[in-house]
Design a protein around this motif. Structure first.
Motif, short mmCIF file in Angstrom:
data_model
loop_
_atom_site.label_atom_id
_atom_site.label_comp_id
_atom_site.label_asym_id
_atom_site.label_seq_id
_atom_site.Cartn_x
_atom_site.Cartn_y
_atom_site.Cartn_z
N ILE A 1 0.97 -1.27 -0.04
CA ILE A 1 0.04 0.10 0.03
C ILE A 1 1.11 1.23 0.06
O ILE A 1 1.85 1.32 0.64
CB ILE A 1 -1.07 -0.03 1.19
N LEU A 2 0.31 2.25 -1.01
CA LEU A 2 0.91 3.35 -0.75
C LEU A 2 0.28 4.17 0.35
O LEU A 2 -0.80 4.84 0.05
CB LEU A 2 0.84 4.15 -2.10
N ALA A 3 0.92 4.49 1.61
CA ALA A 3 0.02 4.79 2.78
C ALA A 3 0.19 6.38 2.88
O ALA A 3 1.14 6.60 2.82
CB ALA A 3 0.74 3.88 3.84
N ARG B 1 4.21 7.04 2.07
CA ARG B 1 5.03 6.17 2.10
C ARG B 1 4.69 4.89 1.23
O ARG B 1 3.58 4.38 1.09
CB ARG B 1 5.60 6.02 3.48
N LEU B 2 5.62 3.91 1.24
CA LEU B 2 5.26 2.51 0.87
C LEU B 2 5.18 1.58 2.19
O LEU B 2 6.33 1.83 2.85
CB LEU B 2 6.47 1.94 -0.11
N VAL B 3 4.23 0.68 2.22
CA VAL B 3 4.43 -0.18 3.19
C VAL B 3 4.02 -1.75 2.53
O VAL B 3 3.02 -1.82 1.82
CB VAL B 3 3.23 -0.09 4.26
N ILE B 4 5.08 -2.58 2.50
CA ILE B 4 5.02 -3.74 1.89
C ILE B 4 5.62 -4.89 2.66
O ILE B 4 6.60 -5.01 3.02
CB ILE B 4 5.79 -3.50 0.42
N PRO B 5 4.61 -5.37 3.77
CA PRO B 5 5.16 -6.25 4.79
C PRO B 5 5.85 -7.81 4.23
O PRO B 5 6.22 -8.27 4.91
CB PRO B 5 3.81 -6.67 5.33
N LEU B 6 5.76 -7.88 2.72
CA LEU B 6 6.36 -8.92 2.23
C LEU B 6 7.97 -8.77 2.28
O LEU B 6 8.58 -9.75 1.86
CB LEU B 6 6.10 -9.08 0.84
N LYS B 7 8.33 -7.39 2.54
CA LYS B 7 9.73 -7.09 2.46
C LYS B 7 10.26 -6.49 3.82
O LYS B 7 9.26 -6.12 4.46
CB LYS B 7 9.97 -6.18 1.42
N TYR B 8 11.50 -6.65 4.06
CA TYR B 8 11.97 -5.85 5.18
C TYR B 8 11.83 -4.59 5.17
O TYR B 8 11.51 -3.91 4.05
CB TYR B 8 13.46 -6.20 5.32
N GLY B 9 11.84 -3.62 6.38
CA GLY B 9 11.60 -2.36 6.38
C GLY B 9 12.40 -1.65 5.49
O GLY B 9 11.90 -0.60 4.95
#
Lengths: 255, 193
Positions: free
Chosen positions: A196-198, A215-223
């Protein structure tokens, strides 16, 4: 174990053969270690290790399944998400003058560029979700976040497709407005439903240190891949540069 | 695996809980090497897994597992071996290829190795392998298991080295050659005369 009586000379031969093989094996392991540690560096780490990183990435991209949703925590509203990095956030930012540049085809000069303001993003369908945010340094934290699902974003703007076909660009690149922090990601992970573009986290508008205004939140990847303060998004056929990959980390960094 | 694991654990030892005093990670010089540590860890893990699988398959097909699996009495007998090795009990221990303490230790470390690999993969791909993550009761719990297992393996390694040194040359050569040497009396006499 059976007992054998053998002449001393035979025993000597057997023992020295065993020890020879043992030392050969030990020496082989040691020279492998030296070979790897002395190998020329590829983006911050010895080339053989980089090769295995890439190989691991290819393997996990092959078995990647978007059905796994990860953790679904219920997050206390109002908790300020933990801050770890400030690269690319040094300059003061006026949210009013901020705009997002979407380059529809980075590889083709003169391809269409779309300018978006925060209001344009807020007009798109908004998604609320939560995840366990994982830092490559080891800590993790439950977060909830709201914004435009990246797959919705592509549909709204009708971008992300290779020209003249249904196939997608394999890579997505993102940069901060000053270009000091940049990430690149594989399209499969970007199309995941929780990518998600949060504009908000934990029930509150993004704070500046958490990456306001977008910001980008992409739980499939590390921070490290969850870029803050996005200024530019672009699509490419080749892998764009990635800040932490250049500093020795795994490019795929998938969880 | 342990060294690269420490590089990961101690990457930010100055900022986070490092489980050991500052002098330790400064002495080993393994702090602030997260990228290298991860690269090594995610390379060596395949060798660790393949080696463990090969060892397990060998044990099964050679029948050697019979020498290593603890017996019913091993749990009580192992204590006597411990007392013997600490010099607190003079009676000799039963002569077998592996004594009861060894049976427990070698089977235990194999289980620890398997746990290290499983909790490691739960940490490595918590979203792609959700069943494994849930088996360890979540991501942070898997991290704790992974760390405790590492302590166990280090403990085994240190004890193992001490015991090999204590047991002397003949035992060491039998580890390498697979043969235990008994010199016949006549030979001894022939050599002495």
């Amino acid at each position: 174990m059976s007992k054998q009586t053998i002449p001393k000379a035979d025993w000597r031969r057997r023992t020295s053969r065993s020890f020879f093989l043992w030392i050969l094996g030990l020496g082989g392991l040691c020279s492998l270690l030296v070979f790897v540690s002395k190998a020329p560096l590829d983006q911050g780490i010895p080339t053989p290790l980089r090769t295995v990183h890439e190989w691991n990435g290819t393997l996990w991209a092959k078995v990647f399944s978007p059905i796994h949703s990860g953790e679904n925590p219920i997050v206390p509203v109002g908790k300020v998400p933990r801050v770890n990095g400030t690269i690319g956030l040094e300059e003061d930012l006026d949210p009013e003058s901020w705009s997002l540049e979407v380059i529809t085809d980075r590889d083709t000069p003169g391809a269409k560029v779309i300018q978006l303001h925060l209001a344009d993003l807020l007009r798109m369908p908004q998604t609320d979700t939560s995840a366990l945010f994982k830092c490559i340094e080891g800590w993790s934290e439950e977060v909830s976040y709201r914004g435009v699902r990246f797959s919705d974003f592509l549909q709204e703007l009708n971008v992300g497709h290779l020209p003249g076909g249904n196939e997608m660009f394999p890579f997505v690149g993102m940069e901060t407005p000053d270009g000091k922090y940049y990430v690149s990601l594989d399209m499969d992970s970007m199309l995941y439903k929780k990518t998600i573009l949060a504009v908000a986290m934990n029930g509150q508008d993004l704070a500046e240190e958490n990456g306001a205004p977008l910001r980008l939140v992409i739980p499939l990847k590390y921070g490290i891949k969850n870029i803050k303060r996005i200024g530019r998004i672009f699509f490419s056929r080749t892998r764009p540069r990635d800040y932490w990959t250049e500093r020795g980390y795994d490019w795929y960094s998938g969880l | 695996m342990v060294v690269s694991g420490l590089q990961i654990k101690w990457a930010n030892a100055d900022e986070y809980l490092a489980w050991v005093p500052e002098t330790w990670w400064k002495f080993f010089g393994l702090d602030h090497q997260l990228a290298l540590g991860l690269a090594e860890h995610f390379t060596l893990m395949w060798i660790f897994v393949l080696n463990g699988l090969a060892y397990g398959i060998y044990l099964i097909f050679s029948g050697e597992w019979r020498e290593l699996l603890p017996k019913k009495e091993s749990f009580s007998q192992a204590f006597l071996v411990l007392l013997h090795d600490l010099g607190l009990r003079k009676q000799p221990i039963v002569a077998e290829k592996f004594n009861h303490a060894q049976r427990l230790a070698y089977t235990g470390v194999f289980i620890l190795g398997a746990l290290a690999a499983l909790s490691g993969f739960a940490l490595y791909k918590p979203i792609q392998l959700p069943w494994l993550r849930d088996l360890f009761n979540g991501y942070q719990c898997a991290r704790l298991v992974h760390l405790l297992v590492a302590f166990g393996i280090i403990g085994f390694f240190v004890t193992h080295i001490i015991q090999v040194v204590r047991a002397g040359w003949n035992n060491f050569q039998s580890m390498v050659t697979g043969d235990e040497v008994e010199t016949r009396q006549e030979d001894e006499q022939a050599n002495n005369s």
